[in-house]
Scaffold this motif. Structure first.
Motif, PDB file in Angstrom:
ATOM      1  N   LEU A  16       0.833  -1.199   0.000  1.00  0.00           N
ATOM      2  CA  LEU A  16       0.000   0.000   0.000  1.00  0.00           C
ATOM      3  C   LEU A  16       0.873   1.256   0.000  1.00  0.00           C
ATOM      4  N   ARG A  39      -4.785   5.171   0.061  1.00  0.00           N
ATOM      5  CA  ARG A  39      -3.658   4.251  -0.122  1.00  0.00           C
ATOM      6  C   ARG A  39      -4.002   3.263  -1.225  1.00  0.00           C
ATOM      7  N   THR A  57      -6.564  -2.426  -4.806  1.00  0.00           N
ATOM      8  CA  THR A  57      -7.164  -2.062  -3.524  1.00  0.00           C
ATOM      9  C   THR A  57      -6.982  -0.581  -3.250  1.00  0.00           C
ATOM     10  N   SER A  59      -7.607   1.977  -0.052  1.00  0.00           N
ATOM     11  CA  SER A  59      -7.871   1.971   1.381  1.00  0.00           C
ATOM     12  C   SER A  59      -7.916   3.402   1.896  1.00  0.00           C
ATOM     13  N   SER A  61      -8.828   6.197   5.239  1.00  0.00           N
ATOM     14  CA  SER A  61      -8.806   6.309   6.689  1.00  0.00           C
ATOM     15  C   SER A  61     -10.220   6.199   7.266  1.00  0.00           C
ATOM     16  N   GLY A  65     -13.858   7.575   2.694  1.00  0.00           N
ATOM     17  CA  GLY A  65     -14.278   6.447   1.877  1.00  0.00           C
ATOM     18  C   GLY A  65     -14.664   6.823   0.470  1.00  0.00           C
ATOM     19  N   ASN A  93     -14.709   2.279   3.357  1.00  0.00           N
ATOM     20  CA  ASN A  93     -13.280   2.496   3.596  1.00  0.00           C
ATOM     21  C   ASN A  93     -12.387   1.730   2.623  1.00  0.00           C
ATOM     22  N   ILE A  94     -12.894   0.608   2.121  1.00  0.00           N
ATOM     23  CA  ILE A  94     -12.098  -0.245   1.237  1.00  0.00           C
ATOM     24  C   ILE A  94     -12.828  -0.470  -0.074  1.00  0.00           C
ATOM     25  N   GLU A  96     -12.122  -2.850  -3.553  1.00  0.00           N
ATOM     26  CA  GLU A  96     -11.277  -3.831  -4.232  1.00  0.00           C
ATOM     27  C   GLU A  96     -11.868  -4.151  -5.596  1.00  0.00           C
TER      28      GLU A  96
END
Length: 206
Positions: A16, A39, A57, A59, A61, A65, A93-94, A96
């Motif tokens: 990351l 990230r 991915t 990412s 904090s 988002g 937040n993530i 993929e």
């Protein structure tokens, strides 16, 4: 707004790296960025252009988002425009994005990993960063922006001469509003805070 067609080389796949929207670059020591707004990582393997398995991915904090928009129309039809304002909630937040392609001696298969119909145009994404909340968890400040269309991710291998062994790359177009709590997603192409950019990385869409 800051707006740019970003072509980001990641020093190592599977790791990351922070990216700064105001600098349009990775954070130090890998670039000139100061704040890791998001990230990025590309992981997987690639044998050749017909055989690879990779995952992008993003990412963010806590309290930040991204949320996806789908125009719901064919690429041959008129493209819907982005909503004028970024949503107040619904951010994840993530994110993929998985893409797998392989070709055996007999047969061929491709898994694009996108939700819904692969042949339908993906409008893009809105994102929220720098989020601050009060003691009750209510949002009091944040910055917003948008991603135009889809991301593209690359691993070192056949047809990626710009990447050295072990490197990866992420490509996407974005605009970022540095004014706190301003949810407007409209971009004035004549007022890019990056100034005048080379044509290959400039953004001409509002």
């Amino acid at each position: 707004m800051y707006a740019k067609k970003a072509k980001i080389i990641l020093p190592q796949s599977g790791v990351l790296y922070g990216f700064d929207f105001t600098k349009g670059d990775l954070v130090a020591p890998h670039g000139e960025g100061l704040t890791p707004h998001v990230r990025l990582m590309v992981a997987g393997e690639k044998q050749d252009v017909f055989n690879y398995d990779k995952t992008l991915t993003l990412s963010f904090s806590k309290n930040d988002g991204i949320v996806q928009y789908d125009s719901g129309v064919s690429v041959k039809e008129s493209k819907f425009k982005f909503p004028y304002l970024a949503p107040e909630n619904g951010y994840h937040n993530i994110l993929e994005k998985h893409e797998r392609r392989w070709q055996k001696e007999v047969g061929y298969s491709y898994d694009h990993g996108l939700e819904g119909d692969y042949h339908r145009f993906q409008l893009g994404y809105a994102f929220r960063v720098n989020s601050e909340v009060d003691k009750d968890g209510d949002l009091i400040s944040a910055n917003y922006g948008k991603i135009y269309g889809e991301f593209a991710a690359y691993l070192h291998g056949t047809n990626t001469p710009s990447l050295s062994d072990g490197q990866a790359m992420v490509v996407f177009t974005y605009s970022y509003n540095p004014v706190a709590n301003e949810r407007s997603l409209e971009f004035d192409v004549k007022k890019n805070l990056f100034g005048r950019l080379p044509s290959e990385i400039s953004v001409s869409e509002p």
